[in-house]
Design a protein around this motif. Structure first.
Motif, short mmCIF file in Angstrom:
data_model
loop_
_atom_site.label_atom_id
_atom_site.label_comp_id
_atom_site.label_asym_id
_atom_site.label_seq_id
_atom_site.Cartn_x
_atom_site.Cartn_y
_atom_site.Cartn_z
N SER A 11 0.73 -1.22 0.06
CA SER A 11 -0.14 0.21 -0.16
C SER A 11 1.01 1.19 0.07
N VAL A 21 4.72 4.02 -4.32
CA VAL A 21 3.91 2.82 -4.90
C VAL A 21 3.48 3.39 -6.51
N ALA A 23 0.97 3.08 -9.00
CA ALA A 23 -0.27 2.05 -9.32
C ALA A 23 -1.52 3.36 -9.49
N ALA A 26 -2.88 4.94 -6.34
CA ALA A 26 -2.21 5.91 -5.74
C ALA A 26 -1.76 7.30 -5.99
N GLN A 88 1.35 -8.05 -15.13
CA GLN A 88 0.43 -8.08 -13.85
C GLN A 88 0.87 -9.15 -13.11
N ALA A 108 3.26 -7.22 -4.08
CA ALA A 108 2.41 -6.41 -4.94
C ALA A 108 1.94 -7.38 -6.06
N GLN A 110 -1.58 -7.09 -9.00
CA GLN A 110 -2.50 -6.26 -9.93
C GLN A 110 -1.52 -5.17 -10.51
N GLU A 112 1.02 -3.32 -9.76
CA GLU A 112 1.82 -2.32 -8.94
C GLU A 112 3.17 -2.21 -9.29
#
Length: 163
Positions: A11, A21, A23, A26, A88, A108, A110, A112
């Protein structure tokens, strides 16, 4: 002596002491570009390079076998280093505020990505599936930009589900 590391979900808040991060979730700034056909998730991370160039590379990583021993850490004092998965696939990030402090392990998923701040102690890439591909953004230039240190005793990662 066996020292086990627990793995927590990645996160932005938990990873903040070590970097950013990369993503969609974020993004602090979002705006339309290209005539309104594209949404830009702006400045997810800031690449830094002292005394050199910021380069973009590709890594083709093989899966690590578990249980996995964390017996060393490295850092790049002259620039940040980002890893952005292209396929991914999940992977693990291990970081520490200092080699003598307990490391943190993040899973991590998906797609990220992460950006280590310059000087952040971390373990090299830990892929969970063969042929995992990562875009790397980091520094290329003169001088030593990789310090390594052995951990005594080691830490261990166990119980990983590579999905």
């Amino acid at each position: 002596m066996d020292r086990l590391l627990s793995i927590e979900p990645l996160s932005a808040a938990a990873f903040a002491p070590f970097g950013e991060v990369i993503a969609a979730g974020a993004a602090l700034q979002r705006f339309a570009i290209n005539g309104g056909t594209t949404e830009r998730l702006h400045a997810l991370a800031r690449a830094r390079a002292d005394d050199g160039d910021v380069v973009i590379s590709l890594a083709l990583a093989q899966a690590r076998q578990f249980p996995f021993e964390i017996s060393m850490l490295e850092r790049h004092p002259k620039g940040s280093q980002a890893f952005i998965p292209l396929d991914q696939r999940p992977y693990i990030i291990v970081v520490a505020s200092a080699p003598t402090h307990q490391p943190h392990a993040f899973l991590a998923t998906q797609g990220e990505g992460i950006n280590f701040r310059a000087g952040t102690w971390h373990h090299p890439l830990i892929a969970l599936q063969d042929s995992s591909q990562f875009l790397i953004v980091d520094r290329d230039g003169p001088g030593n930009n990789c310090d390594e240190i052995a951990l005594q005793p080691s830490w261990w990662l166990t119980g990983i589900d590579a999905g």
